[in-house]
Write a protein that holds these residues in place. Structure first.
Motif, PDB file in Angstrom:
ATOM      1  N   LEU A   4       0.829  -1.210   0.000  1.00 53.85           N
ATOM      2  CA  LEU A   4       0.000   0.000   0.000  1.00 53.85           C
ATOM      3  C   LEU A   4       0.861   1.257   0.000  1.00 53.85           C
ATOM      4  N   PHE A   5       1.936   1.238   0.772  1.00 47.11           N
ATOM      5  CA  PHE A   5       2.843   2.386   0.791  1.00 47.11           C
ATOM      6  C   PHE A   5       3.441   2.624  -0.589  1.00 47.11           C
ATOM      7  N   ALA A   6       3.930   1.551  -1.214  1.00 49.38           N
ATOM      8  CA  ALA A   6       4.557   1.685  -2.533  1.00 49.38           C
ATOM      9  C   ALA A   6       3.554   2.204  -3.566  1.00 49.38           C
ATOM     10  N   LEU A   7       2.340   1.656  -3.576  1.00 49.65           N
ATOM     11  CA  LEU A   7       1.319   2.118  -4.522  1.00 49.65           C
ATOM     12  C   LEU A   7       0.973   3.593  -4.287  1.00 49.65           C
ATOM     13  N   SER A   8       0.885   3.982  -3.023  1.00 46.75           N
ATOM     14  CA  SER A   8       0.576   5.376  -2.689  1.00 46.75           C
ATOM     15  C   SER A   8       1.707   6.296  -3.114  1.00 46.75           C
ATOM     16  N   ARG A   9       2.910   5.879  -2.842  1.00 43.13           N
ATOM     17  CA  ARG A   9       4.098   6.684  -3.177  1.00 43.13           C
ATOM     18  C   ARG A   9       4.195   6.896  -4.681  1.00 43.13           C
ATOM     19  N   LEU A  14       1.620   9.364  -6.085  1.00 46.08           N
ATOM     20  CA  LEU A  14       1.920  10.778  -5.821  1.00 46.08           C
ATOM     21  C   LEU A  14       2.938  11.363  -6.792  1.00 46.08           C
ATOM     22  N   GLY A  15       3.860  10.552  -7.253  1.00 46.92           N
ATOM     23  CA  GLY A  15       4.883  11.055  -8.172  1.00 46.92           C
ATOM     24  C   GLY A  15       5.684  12.185  -7.537  1.00 46.92           C
ATOM     25  N   LYS A  16       5.760  13.335  -8.225  1.00 45.72           N
ATOM     26  CA  LYS A  16       6.546  14.471  -7.724  1.00 45.72           C
ATOM     27  C   LYS A  16       5.881  15.188  -6.556  1.00 45.72           C
ATOM     28  N   ASN A  17       4.625  14.881  -6.280  1.00 43.58           N
ATOM     29  CA  ASN A  17       3.938  15.476  -5.128  1.00 43.58           C
ATOM     30  C   ASN A  17       4.336  14.815  -3.811  1.00 43.58           C
ATOM     31  N   TYR A  18       5.104  13.729  -3.870  1.00 43.88           N
ATOM     32  CA  TYR A  18       5.490  13.037  -2.645  1.00 43.88           C
ATOM     33  C   TYR A  18       6.377  13.932  -1.794  1.00 43.88           C
ATOM     34  N   ILE A  55      -3.711  18.106  -6.729  1.00 46.98           N
ATOM     35  CA  ILE A  55      -4.243  17.056  -5.855  1.00 46.98           C
ATOM     36  C   ILE A  55      -4.217  15.736  -6.617  1.00 46.98           C
ATOM     37  N   THR A  56      -3.671  14.711  -5.988  1.00 49.43           N
ATOM     38  CA  THR A  56      -3.680  13.377  -6.577  1.00 49.43           C
ATOM     39  C   THR A  56      -4.947  12.671  -6.113  1.00 49.43           C
ATOM     40  N   SER A  57      -5.762  12.243  -7.085  1.00 50.90           N
ATOM     41  CA  SER A  57      -7.002  11.535  -6.727  1.00 50.90           C
ATOM     42  C   SER A  57      -7.141  10.243  -7.534  1.00 50.90           C
ATOM     43  N   SER A  58      -6.002   9.704  -7.952  1.00 51.75           N
ATOM     44  CA  SER A  58      -6.033   8.431  -8.685  1.00 51.75           C
ATOM     45  C   SER A  58      -5.387   7.347  -7.826  1.00 51.75           C
TER      46      SER A  58
END
Length: 127
Positions: free
Chosen positions: A25-30, A33-37, A49-52
């Motif tokens: 889950l962490f990896a998928l979330s990270r 986010l891409g550059k927003n991380y 805002i990342t909503s995907s």
């Protein structure tokens, strides 16, 4: 408590499973986010805002995955210190999430609508 865990392999395997799921889950979330991380300690302001991905269902899946990892580690170790750590970090993640959301609501008009459709740490139940 440690004696109970040593005699019960089911808890050990369940804890390992939860920890593994948390890491995925962490990896998928990270990656979503891409550059927003931005790590907790680096208060970089997002450009959008990342909503995907997981963000379609949960607003803070990285915090959720970290809490699940702590729960899994507690189940593996049976340590009271891990239990205390879960409560302390959950408290700080909640404060951090509310601070982030205050900024996002102020700077992105559509964030308020997005937050009504998604859960903060867990998906919202939809009828």
């Amino acid at each position: 408590l440690l004696e109970i865990y040593q005699a019960n392999n089911l808890m050990l395997y369940f804890g390992i499973s939860i920890s593994g799921i948390a890491i995925v889950l962490f990896a998928l979330s990270r990656f979503a986010l891409g550059k927003n991380y931005s790590p907790c300690y680096d208060q970089r302001k997002p450009k959008n805002i990342t909503s995907s991905g997981l963000y379609k269902y949960v607003r803070h899946p990285i915090y959720s995955s970290n809490i699940f990892l702590l729960i899994g580690t507690f189940m593996i170790s049976g340590s009271y210190l891990m239990l205390v750590n879960i409560f302390i970090l959950s408290f700080f993640y909640t404060i951090s999430a509310y601070r982030e959301e205050k900024y996002l609501i102020t700077n992105f008009n559509y964030y308020n609508g997005y937050s009504k459709k998604t859960g903060m740490f867990l998906p919202k139940y939809r009828k």
